[in-house]
Design an enzyme around this catalytic site. Structure first.
Site, PDB file in Angstrom:
ATOM      1  N   GLN A 106      11.254 -11.699 -53.735  1.00  0.00           N
ATOM      2  CA  GLN A 106      10.298 -11.828 -52.635  1.00  0.00           C
ATOM      3  C   GLN A 106       8.961 -11.204 -53.034  1.00  0.00           C
ATOM      4  O   GLN A 106       8.915 -10.116 -53.609  1.00  0.00           O
ATOM      5  CB  GLN A 106      10.833 -11.124 -51.384  1.00  0.00           C
ATOM      6  CG  GLN A 106       9.995 -11.373 -50.149  1.00  0.00           C
ATOM      7  CD  GLN A 106      10.487 -10.586 -48.957  1.00  0.00           C
ATOM      8  OE1 GLN A 106      10.379  -9.371 -48.929  1.00  0.00           O
ATOM      9  NE2 GLN A 106      11.022 -11.286 -47.948  1.00  0.00           N
ATOM     10  N   TYR A 166       3.037  -8.448 -42.181  1.00  0.00           N
ATOM     11  CA  TYR A 166       2.285  -8.231 -43.418  1.00  0.00           C
ATOM     12  C   TYR A 166       1.194  -9.307 -43.526  1.00  0.00           C
ATOM     13  O   TYR A 166       0.991 -10.096 -42.610  1.00  0.00           O
ATOM     14  CB  TYR A 166       3.236  -8.196 -44.608  1.00  0.00           C
ATOM     15  CG  TYR A 166       4.210  -7.031 -44.522  1.00  0.00           C
ATOM     16  CD1 TYR A 166       3.756  -5.710 -44.632  1.00  0.00           C
ATOM     17  CD2 TYR A 166       5.562  -7.233 -44.291  1.00  0.00           C
ATOM     18  CE1 TYR A 166       4.642  -4.642 -44.513  1.00  0.00           C
ATOM     19  CE2 TYR A 166       6.451  -6.167 -44.173  1.00  0.00           C
ATOM     20  CZ  TYR A 166       5.980  -4.874 -44.283  1.00  0.00           C
ATOM     21  OH  TYR A 166       6.842  -3.810 -44.154  1.00  0.00           O
ATOM     22  N   ARG A 203       9.779 -16.685 -45.889  1.00  0.00           N
ATOM     23  CA  ARG A 203      10.380 -15.906 -44.801  1.00  0.00           C
ATOM     24  C   ARG A 203       9.365 -15.702 -43.674  1.00  0.00           C
ATOM     25  O   ARG A 203       8.233 -15.300 -43.926  1.00  0.00           O
ATOM     26  CB  ARG A 203      10.862 -14.546 -45.309  1.00  0.00           C
ATOM     27  CG  ARG A 203      11.840 -13.855 -44.350  1.00  0.00           C
ATOM     28  CD  ARG A 203      12.311 -12.515 -44.865  1.00  0.00           C
ATOM     29  NE  ARG A 203      13.659 -12.241 -44.400  1.00  0.00           N
ATOM     30  CZ  ARG A 203      14.151 -11.017 -44.179  1.00  0.00           C
ATOM     31  NH1 ARG A 203      13.396  -9.943 -44.401  1.00  0.00           N
ATOM     32  NH2 ARG A 203      15.385 -10.841 -43.762  1.00  0.00           N
ATOM     33  N   GLY A 226      21.525  -7.548 -44.365  1.00  0.00           N
ATOM     34  CA  GLY A 226      20.868  -6.419 -45.008  1.00  0.00           C
ATOM     35  C   GLY A 226      21.680  -5.159 -44.861  1.00  0.00           C
ATOM     36  O   GLY A 226      22.248  -4.640 -45.817  1.00  0.00           O
ATOM     37  N   ARG A 227      21.750  -4.624 -43.657  1.00  0.00           N
ATOM     38  CA  ARG A 227      22.428  -3.353 -43.421  1.00  0.00           C
ATOM     39  C   ARG A 227      23.855  -3.340 -43.952  1.00  0.00           C
ATOM     40  O   ARG A 227      24.253  -2.416 -44.660  1.00  0.00           O
ATOM     41  CB  ARG A 227      22.420  -3.033 -41.919  1.00  0.00           C
ATOM     42  CG  ARG A 227      21.055  -2.671 -41.368  1.00  0.00           C
ATOM     43  CD  ARG A 227      21.070  -2.730 -39.835  1.00  0.00           C
ATOM     44  NE  ARG A 227      19.851  -2.197 -39.263  1.00  0.00           N
ATOM     45  CZ  ARG A 227      18.705  -2.855 -39.176  1.00  0.00           C
ATOM     46  NH1 ARG A 227      18.617  -4.089 -39.659  1.00  0.00           N
ATOM     47  NH2 ARG A 227      17.654  -2.296 -38.627  1.00  0.00           N
TER      48      ARG A 227
END
Length: 379
Positions: A100, A180, A227, A320-321
């Site tokens: 990414q 972002y 994404r 993710g987690r």
């Protein structure tokens, strides 16, 4: 067998299952020069599986693009060997790795940008934070980009893709989410420009288009993903009509025939609170506008992931987690095995503790013969 554990074609690649490693900023680039550390290669190698897809954490495309001290970057050739070790570790297990790429925009601080003011589409009040040697501190005041500066950032994306390709990554993902820089251009809460990059949504996605085209020029469309985070609040982001905006974004991305669209469900709030159990909203309303594979992310458990893929709202699910503490997560999910709890305190920086030291399933409380399969898959 649930569809989540069956094969899928994503861009140029054939996957053997639909459980994806989500990109996670873990702040383990602790070597001078932002060179990826050996424990990062360990971490990703452990989480690779034959025919699986890993999206490697966001790598800043320049010094000015950085948001977090110790986070990954890919802006100079001296970082090559560190990145190559990560790609090699994934490939050694038969996995596929997309890197990414990110520009943090206004989510930054002069201590991590080399002294330069953070940049954004427009100057809009922002009370976010950045990670420096003093920990999380208020972001530095940002300034609006001049129109003639934008092409240079697009070129930074292209050069970063070239470095990723040279290091051996199978593709790249454009980070257009979580407030972002690319996301700041897309959403009208942060984009107040009146030139060719602002105003109507067609103009606000111009920077997205140009950055995407730069990546495609290096890899080809079938090796590039994007994404997005419709209705996400991270980074103080907002839009007056997010469903209309991101439906248009999905249509634009569909026209490029990219490898996949990666959608973060709005279950992660601005304070990083996770609201599990809420319905899948974003992937559902974007599905009619994007004909390629959709990866959904954000607060999924096993049952929710299976149901979302079976319904067709998404083709793959990113974790993710749970992947942070379960290196063999696809196997555990498929066989409904217990999950090791994640350690939130180790998410943002540290060493190998609670990072690359989580073991694969040991067979406890289940038929120990399963461990033979785990060991065989790890070869």
């Amino acid at each position: 067998m649930a569809k989540l554990f069956t094969s899928a074609k994503v861009g140029a690649y054939n996957l053997t299952h639909r459980v994806v490693l989500a990109p996670m900023t873990r702040v383990r680039t602790i070597q001078p020069g932002d060179i990826p550390s050996p424990i990062m290669a360990d971490f990703y190698g452990q989480r690779a599986s034959k025919g699986g897809l890993l999206v490697i954490e966001a790598a800043s495309i320049s010094i000015q693009a950085r948001s977090y001290l110790g986070a990954a970057s890919i802006y100079h050739d001296g970082q090559h060997e560190g990145w190559k070790a990560i790609a090699d570790a994934v490939h050694a297990k038969g996995g596929h790795a997309f890197l990414q790429l990110i520009h943090g925009g206004r989510q930054s601080h002069v201590e991590v940008t080399g002294g330069a003011h953070p940049v954004a589409p427009s100057e809009v009040p922002f009370d976010g934070v950045a990670l420096t040697k003093d920990g999380f501190v208020p972001a530095s005041p940002h300034r609006a980009l001049e129109i003639d500066e934008i092409a240079g950032i697009v070129e930074d994306f292209r050069r970063a893709a070239e470095r990723a390709k040279k290091a051996g990554f199978d593709g790249v993902e454009l980070h257009a989410a979580n407030g972002y820089l690319v996301d700041q251009f897309i959403q009208d809460g942060t984009n107040k420009r009146t030139d060719a990059y602002g105003g109507p949504v067609e103009n606000r996605v111009r920077f997205l288009r140009e950055s995407l085209e730069a990546l495609i020029s290096v890899y080809g469309a079938d090796r590039v993903g994007v994404r997005i985070s419709p209705s996400g609040e991270w980074g103080g982001i907002s839009d007056s009509d997010p469903q209309a905006t991101f439906s248009y974004v999905a249509k634009v991305l569909d026209s490029y025939k990219i490898a996949y669209l990666h959608v973060i469900e709005p279950r992660i709030k601005g304070d990083d609170t996770l609201h599990e159990g809420q319905a899948v909203v974003a992937a559902s309303y974007l599905r009619p506008h994007f004909s390629g594979p959709i990866i959904a992310a954000g607060g999924f458990d096993r049952d929710g992931a299976i149901a979302t893929v079976e319904k067709g709202d998404a083709n793959l699910i990113a974790f993710g987690r749970h992947f942070s503490s379960n290196p063999d997560l696809p196997y555990r999910l498929e066989h409904d095995l217990p999950l090791t709890p994640y350690v939130r305190a180790a998410f943002w920086g540290g060493d190998e503790k609670n990072y690359s030291d989580f073991p694969a399933y040991s067979g406890q409380n289940k038929d120990d013969s399963l461990q033979d399969v785990v060991d065989a898959e790890a070869v």
